[in-house]
Design a protein around this motif. Structure first.
Motif, PDB file in Angstrom:
ATOM      1  N   GLU A  25       0.829  -1.200   0.000  1.00 15.55           N
ATOM      2  CA  GLU A  25       0.000   0.000   0.000  1.00 15.55           C
ATOM      3  C   GLU A  25       0.864   1.251   0.000  1.00 15.55           C
ATOM      4  N   PRO A  26       0.608   2.195  -0.895  1.00 20.49           N
ATOM      5  CA  PRO A  26       1.398   3.430  -0.896  1.00 20.49           C
ATOM      6  C   PRO A  26       1.073   4.291   0.323  1.00 20.49           C
ATOM      7  N   VAL A  27       2.072   5.049   0.751  1.00 19.53           N
ATOM      8  CA  VAL A  27       1.848   6.012   1.823  1.00 19.53           C
ATOM      9  C   VAL A  27       1.257   7.286   1.246  1.00 19.53           C
ATOM     10  N   ASP A  28       1.901   7.822   0.223  1.00 17.22           N
ATOM     11  CA  ASP A  28       1.382   9.042  -0.389  1.00 17.22           C
ATOM     12  C   ASP A  28       1.726   9.110  -1.866  1.00 17.22           C
TER      13      ASP A  28
ATOM     14  N   ALA B  47      -1.155  10.816 -17.368  1.00 18.55           N
ATOM     15  CA  ALA B  47      -1.035  10.914 -15.911  1.00 18.55           C
ATOM     16  C   ALA B  47       0.357  10.475 -15.504  1.00 18.55           C
ATOM     17  N   VAL B  48       0.992  11.263 -14.652  1.00 18.19           N
ATOM     18  CA  VAL B  48       2.335  10.957 -14.155  1.00 18.19           C
ATOM     19  C   VAL B  48       2.325  11.125 -12.643  1.00 18.19           C
ATOM     20  N   ALA B  49       2.856  10.141 -11.927  1.00 20.22           N
ATOM     21  CA  ALA B  49       2.809  10.192 -10.471  1.00 20.22           C
ATOM     22  C   ALA B  49       4.063   9.573  -9.862  1.00 20.22           C
ATOM     23  N   ILE B  50       4.372  10.009  -8.651  1.00 16.59           N
ATOM     24  CA  ILE B  50       5.394   9.384  -7.816  1.00 16.59           C
ATOM     25  C   ILE B  50       4.689   8.832  -6.587  1.00 16.59           C
ATOM     26  N   LEU B  51       4.925   7.562  -6.294  1.00 16.59           N
ATOM     27  CA  LEU B  51       4.320   6.900  -5.153  1.00 16.59           C
ATOM     28  C   LEU B  51       5.408   6.546  -4.140  1.00 16.59           C
ATOM     29  N   ARG B  52       5.138   6.800  -2.870  1.00 20.55           N
ATOM     30  CA  ARG B  52       6.051   6.423  -1.791  1.00 20.55           C
ATOM     31  C   ARG B  52       5.380   5.337  -0.951  1.00 20.55           C
ATOM     32  N   PHE B  53       6.128   4.268  -0.702  1.00 18.99           N
ATOM     33  CA  PHE B  53       5.591   3.114   0.007  1.00 18.99           C
ATOM     34  C   PHE B  53       6.123   3.050   1.436  1.00 18.99           C
ATOM     35  N   ALA B  54       5.463   2.255   2.268  1.00 16.37           N
ATOM     36  CA  ALA B  54       5.836   2.162   3.679  1.00 16.37           C
ATOM     37  C   ALA B  54       7.263   1.673   3.859  1.00 16.37           C
ATOM     38  N   SER B  55       7.742   0.859   2.942  1.00 21.52           N
ATOM     39  CA  SER B  55       9.108   0.350   3.016  1.00 21.52           C
ATOM     40  C   SER B  55      10.140   1.433   2.729  1.00 21.52           C
ATOM     41  N   GLY B  56       9.702   2.574   2.226  1.00 25.02           N
ATOM     42  CA  GLY B  56      10.597   3.623   1.767  1.00 25.02           C
ATOM     43  C   GLY B  56      10.809   3.602   0.274  1.00 25.02           C
ATOM     44  N   ALA B  57      10.382   2.517  -0.386  1.00 24.66           N
ATOM     45  CA  ALA B  57      10.553   2.409  -1.838  1.00 24.66           C
ATOM     46  C   ALA B  57       9.768   3.507  -2.559  1.00 24.66           C
ATOM     47  N   LEU B  58      10.339   3.965  -3.657  1.00 22.67           N
ATOM     48  CA  LEU B  58       9.696   4.970  -4.504  1.00 22.67           C
ATOM     49  C   LEU B  58       9.381   4.352  -5.861  1.00 22.67           C
ATOM     50  N   ALA B  59       8.250   4.769  -6.437  1.00 22.66           N
ATOM     51  CA  ALA B  59       7.876   4.265  -7.755  1.00 22.66           C
ATOM     52  C   ALA B  59       7.351   5.403  -8.607  1.00 22.66           C
ATOM     53  N   THR B  60       7.642   5.334  -9.884  1.00 19.48           N
ATOM     54  CA  THR B  60       7.054   6.266 -10.841  1.00 19.48           C
ATOM     55  C   THR B  60       5.979   5.538 -11.628  1.00 19.48           C
TER      56      THR B  60
END
Length: 380
Positions: A208-211, A230-243
């Motif tokens: 689940e993404p954090v924000d 649509a373009v987004a950056i997602l931050r996950f609870a593990s600290g991982a980042l995704a585009t």
């Protein structure tokens, strides 16, 4: 319950006989576990066309109804699959659920969280009824292989991922039906309609993404309310980042690509195939292109039940039937579909409000009253 756990085929009602409904009817006709008992569509030619398809495949002609209420009143149904316009999904699913039936909902779960939340709350009170959301790409052998590697920790700490949905849709595609490209019934554009499957895989792999921080725009199409980029950056609870990038403007259509990167390995899925895999713990010579893909995919296939094969829709239906008969959760649950919808809404809200959006706040209903907008001002 309407369906005891027996080997008899489950009686299916297909609600919505357009392209997707036709696909589910055909899959059911080719499954020993399912028979199409009823078709529901207010447009008679669509239902008649699907009925002809089924009889041509050797199945008895199903009953035809103009609405779900009529089909439910006649009975003889175990499972309802909702294949209508996205903005009607949750309400129809709730109607079937309250009639005591198992329910399968095509993606997305709905276009708004409020009706999806009502469905979720009702399902929680009926634990013996299975509610599944179609996300057939979780059943691709490539996706199963990557998930298996992630579960085994073979990639080490997963630090980043990229998800690209680089599709192309003509103006004629949007002009072909009045509901296409509308907030009320399509619920969004390149992300909600085309990109949600790839987003679902991203969430399955990373959690689940954090924000979310995002921008959306309508840049290449006319007479639509929703975004085509649509373009987004997602931050996950593990600290991982995704585009995340979803587009219907990428001529001539470059397809879908999903990459997962960790401290000990990476994987790439392109066009539903595992095109790259490498892990630090691999034995010498393990990484050899086609060989490792075959090994990983065969390992993933070993986890599937007999009779499943490379048709991901049939594979998902086999899992759903198993969930009903074994009284267990399906691989793709209602909560999975709800999280994907909430994340899409978080993207749209971030683009509208111009700031990061916490996904948990979207799930909890904090933004239910907010609208989302394209750059030309159309709102939903």
């Amino acid at each position: 319950m309407s369906t005891p756990p027996t080997a008899s085929p489950l009686r299916l009602a297909v609600v919505g006989c357009g392209v997707i409904g036709r696909l589910h009817a055909e899959v059911a006709a080719n499954s020993p576990d399912l028979e199409v008992a009823a078709l529901v569509d207010p447009y008679a030619p669509s239902a008649e066309s699907v009925s002809e398809l089924l009889t041509g495949l050797g199945q008895a002609a199903p009953r035809v109804h103009v609405d779900l209420a009529a089909a439910l009143a006649e009975g003889g149904i175990d499972v309802v699959v909702v294949c209508t316009l996205s903005g009607t999904h949750a309400a129809l699913a709730l109607e079937a659920l309250e009639a005591g039936l198992h329910v399968v909902v095509e993606k997305p779960l709905d276009v708004a969280l409020e009706p999806a939340r009502r469905l979720r709350e009702a399902a929680a009170e009926r634990p013996d009824q299975v509610v599944a959301v179609i996300s057939q790409h979780r059943h691709d052998t490539a996706s199963l292989a990557v998930r298996r590697a992630l579960d085994a920790g073979r990639f080490g700490r997963v630090a980043s991922a990229t998800a690209n949905v680089d599709w192309f849709r003509t103006q004629e595609y949007y002009d072909s039906a009045a509901w296409r490209g509308t907030w009320a019934l399509d619920g969004g554009g390149a992300l909600m309609n085309q990109g949600v499957h790839t987003l679902d895989l991203l969430l399955w792999f990373l959690g689940e993404p954090v924000d979310v921080v995002a921008h959306t725009a309508r840049l290449a199409h006319e007479r639509i309310e929703v975004e085509d980029v649509a373009v987004a950056i997602l931050r996950f609870a593990s600290g991982a980042l995704a585009t995340l990038h979803a587009s219907t403007t990428a001529y001539p259509d470059l397809g879908v690509r999903l990459q997962v990167h960790g401290t000990d390995g990476s994987a790439v899925i392109a066009a539903d195939e595992l095109t790259f895999f490498h892990a630090r713990d691999a034995e010498d010579g393990e990484w050899s292109g086609d060989q490792v893909r075959r090994e990983l995919e065969n390992a993933a296939l070993e986890e599937l039940k007999p009779g499943q094969y490379g048709n991901p829709h049939l594979t998902q239906w086999t899992d759903i039937v198993g969930a009903i008969r074994e009284r267990r959760a399906p691989l793709v649950t209602l909560d999975d579909g709800f999280l994907a919808l909430a994340t899409v809404r978080a993207v749209y809200l971030s683009a509208t409000l111009g700031r990061p959006i916490r996904v948990a706040d979207v799930i909890d209903g904090k933004y239910d009253a907010e609208v989302t907008r394209t750059e030309d001002g159309a709102a939903a």
